[in-house]
Write a protein that holds these residues in place. Structure first.
Motif, short mmCIF file in Angstrom:
data_model
loop_
_atom_site.label_atom_id
_atom_site.label_comp_id
_atom_site.label_asym_id
_atom_site.label_seq_id
_atom_site.Cartn_x
_atom_site.Cartn_y
_atom_site.Cartn_z
N GLU A 172 0.84 -1.21 0.00
CA GLU A 172 0.00 0.00 0.00
C GLU A 172 0.88 1.27 0.00
OE1 GLU A 172 -3.24 0.23 -0.43
OE2 GLU A 172 -3.35 2.39 -0.09
N LEU A 173 1.97 1.23 0.76
CA LEU A 173 2.88 2.38 0.78
C LEU A 173 3.50 2.60 -0.61
CD1 LEU A 173 4.47 1.69 4.26
CD2 LEU A 173 3.47 3.89 3.59
N ALA A 174 3.88 1.50 -1.26
CA ALA A 174 4.46 1.62 -2.60
C ALA A 174 3.43 2.19 -3.57
CB ALA A 174 4.96 0.26 -3.06
N SER A 175 2.17 1.76 -3.42
CA SER A 175 1.12 2.28 -4.33
C SER A 175 0.91 3.77 -4.09
CB SER A 175 -0.19 1.50 -4.14
OG SER A 175 -0.85 1.97 -2.98
N ARG A 176 1.31 4.26 -2.91
CA ARG A 176 1.22 5.70 -2.63
C ARG A 176 2.52 6.43 -2.97
NH1 ARG A 176 -2.82 6.08 2.64
NH2 ARG A 176 -4.12 4.33 2.01
N GLY A 177 3.47 5.70 -3.55
CA GLY A 177 4.70 6.32 -4.06
C GLY A 177 5.89 6.23 -3.13
N TYR A 178 5.76 5.56 -1.99
CA TYR A 178 6.88 5.52 -1.03
C TYR A 178 7.87 4.41 -1.38
CZ TYR A 178 4.39 8.74 2.02
OH TYR A 178 3.77 9.84 2.52
N SER A 179 9.14 4.76 -1.36
CA SER A 179 10.20 3.75 -1.41
C SER A 179 10.37 3.21 0.01
CB SER A 179 11.51 4.39 -1.89
OG SER A 179 11.39 4.73 -3.25
N SER A 180 10.82 1.96 0.10
CA SER A 180 10.75 1.33 1.43
C SER A 180 12.03 0.63 1.84
CB SER A 180 9.60 0.31 1.43
OG SER A 180 9.78 -0.60 0.38
N ILE A 181 12.08 0.37 3.14
CA ILE A 181 13.07 -0.55 3.71
C ILE A 181 12.25 -1.67 4.35
CG2 ILE A 181 14.95 -0.86 5.36
CD1 ILE A 181 15.53 2.16 5.13
N LEU A 182 12.40 -2.88 3.85
CA LEU A 182 11.60 -4.01 4.30
C LEU A 182 12.42 -4.85 5.28
CD1 LEU A 182 10.27 -5.06 0.76
CD2 LEU A 182 9.25 -3.41 2.36
N TYR A 216 5.40 -0.59 -9.03
CA TYR A 216 5.16 0.80 -8.62
C TYR A 216 6.33 1.75 -8.91
CZ TYR A 216 1.35 -1.54 -6.18
OH TYR A 216 0.25 -2.29 -5.89
N ARG A 217 7.41 1.21 -9.50
CA ARG A 217 8.56 2.06 -9.85
C ARG A 217 9.12 2.79 -8.64
NH1 ARG A 217 10.20 -0.49 -13.82
NH2 ARG A 217 8.47 -1.24 -15.00
N VAL A 218 9.15 2.14 -7.49
CA VAL A 218 9.75 2.72 -6.28
C VAL A 218 11.01 1.94 -5.96
CG1 VAL A 218 7.55 3.51 -5.27
CG2 VAL A 218 8.39 1.18 -4.79
N GLN A 219 11.80 2.46 -5.03
CA GLN A 219 12.96 1.69 -4.56
C GLN A 219 12.53 0.87 -3.34
OE1 GLN A 219 16.70 4.00 -4.49
NE2 GLN A 219 15.41 5.70 -5.22
N ALA A 220 13.08 -0.31 -3.24
CA ALA A 220 12.76 -1.16 -2.08
C ALA A 220 14.03 -1.84 -1.62
CB ALA A 220 11.70 -2.19 -2.46
N GLU A 221 14.42 -1.57 -0.38
CA GLU A 221 15.64 -2.15 0.19
C GLU A 221 15.23 -3.25 1.18
OE1 GLU A 221 18.32 0.91 1.76
OE2 GLU A 221 17.10 2.36 0.69
N VAL A 222 16.08 -4.22 1.31
CA VAL A 222 15.79 -5.37 2.18
C VAL A 222 16.81 -5.40 3.33
CG1 VAL A 222 15.93 -7.89 2.24
CG2 VAL A 222 14.67 -6.76 0.41
N ARG A 223 16.32 -5.58 4.54
CA ARG A 223 17.21 -5.79 5.69
C ARG A 223 16.75 -7.06 6.40
NH1 ARG A 223 19.12 -2.56 3.12
NH2 ARG A 223 19.79 -0.45 3.57
N VAL A 224 17.61 -8.07 6.36
CA VAL A 224 17.28 -9.33 7.02
C VAL A 224 17.78 -9.23 8.46
CG1 VAL A 224 17.64 -11.83 7.00
CG2 VAL A 224 17.43 -10.57 4.84
N VAL A 225 16.88 -9.08 9.39
CA VAL A 225 17.25 -8.84 10.80
C VAL A 225 16.32 -9.63 11.72
CG1 VAL A 225 17.53 -7.08 12.61
CG2 VAL A 225 17.95 -6.45 10.23
N ASP A 226 16.91 -10.29 12.71
CA ASP A 226 16.09 -10.87 13.78
C ASP A 226 15.87 -9.78 14.81
OD1 ASP A 226 14.93 -12.13 15.88
OD2 ASP A 226 16.35 -13.81 15.98
#
Ligand SMILES: NC(=O)c1ccc[n+]([C@@H]2O[C@H](COP(=O)([O-])OP(=O)(O)OC[C@H]3O[C@@H](n4cnc5c(N)ncnc54)[C@H](OP(=O)(O)O)[C@@H]3O)[C@@H](O)[C@H]2O)c1
Length: 267
Positions: free
Chosen positions: A28-38, A57-67
């Motif tokens: 939903e955030l991406a559909s509103r134009g936000y790039s994210s950190i997942l 959505y043509r946004v940037q999305a970064e991944v952080r694998v964290v416990d």
């Protein structure tokens, strides 16, 4: 004041983005134009979602694998977020256990407290100074209607959600006028997967289909509420009924009734 508009450098952070409400919030955030950190532990799921968000959505999305239940693993993420332009933080990762605490694994119960409460506190404190300095930001925390009442046989979870419910609503009061929005999502049951009838839990079997709400509906409603700086959003009729019972009915009356129901969830 509204939420910060999405830019190429700011980010919406979603913890617990590898499934359920978190994946729906990220979408939903991406559909509103936000790039994210997942953020979550299952990196493959995060990578798959990030790829979908970039393509669709043509946004940037970064991944952080964290416990997030591990304080040492969480610290570098908190440090990173403190130094970045975080527009929105969705404190969403959370787990629950069922049954009497005496019969549960103490290490796992402690990890639940760490994830559901301390991680929320840490990440919020990490992003807050930047948000306040910029005069804009949004913090959405996934609490629960379960945090409004004592729930025998779900004690660690209910207590952890009482912490985040109260923390979020208290923080909102402190931040009024700063431009930082703080909203608590306090749902009842949200259907995050279509259950296989063979493994359906007692909740799946007892709650009629019309009472269930979807993760997507929950995410849309929650982000709309955050944009309006609503104190609390409670999607769905069942969530509203649980909320009313938890806040207004005598605790000595509700605890044994709800405790019996939750005992059956552990069987
Ligand atoms: N669904 C409901 O009925 C409902 C009702 C009230 C409140 N809530 C709250 O809403 C939030 C999301 O629930 P959901 O139903 O969407 O849950 P879910 O589908 O089980 O997702 C939980 C998320 O938390 C992540 N997570 C779990 N342990 C983690 C850890 N140690 N470190 C980092 N991430 C971790 C999981 O990712 P990994 O496993 O990949 O780490 C997953 O992405 C929770 O806080 C929950 O308490 C849900």
């Amino acid at each position: 004041m509204s939420l910060p508009a999405p830019t190429s450098s700011n980010r919406a952070v979603v913890t617990g983005a590898s499934s359920g409400i978190g994946a729906a919030l990220a979408t939903e955030l991406a559909s509103r134009g936000y790039s994210s950190i997942l953020v979550a532990r299952r990196g493959e799921r995060l990578a798959e979602l990030a790829e979908q968000l970039r393509e669709r959505y043509r946004v940037q999305a970064e991944v952080r694998v964290v416990d997030l239940a591990d304080a040492a693993a969480r610290a570098p993420l908190a440090d990173e977020l403190a130094g970045r332009d975080i527009a929105i933080l969705c404190n969403n990762a959370g787990i629950a256990t069922f049954g009497p605490v005496t019969g549960l694994d103490p290490t796992a119960e402690r990890a639940q407290v760490e994830l559901n409460t301390v991680a929320v506190h840490d990440l919020t404190l990490a992003v807050l100074p930047g948000m306040v300095a910029r005069g804009a930001g949004g913090i959405l925390t996934s609490g629960s209607a379960a945090g409004n009442m004592p729930i025998p046989n779900n004690a660690t979870y209910a207590a952890s959600k009482a912490f985040v419910n109260t923390f979020s609503e208290s923080l909102r009061g402190e931040l009024l006028g700063t431009g930082v929005h703080v909203t608590l999502l306090a749902p009842g049951p949200v259907r995050t997967d279509v259950p296989d009838p063979a493994d359906a839990s007692i909740v799946d079997r007892m709650v009629p289909d019309s009472f269930w709400i979807s993760a997507e509906y929950t995410a849309t409603l929650s982000l709309d509420a955050l944009a309006r700086n609503k104190m609390r959003v409670v999607p769905g009729i069942l969530g509203k009924a649980m909320s009313a019972a938890g806040q207004y009915a005598p605790r000595a009356l509700t605890a044994p009734i709800i405790g019996r129901f939750y005992r059956s969830l552990a069987e």
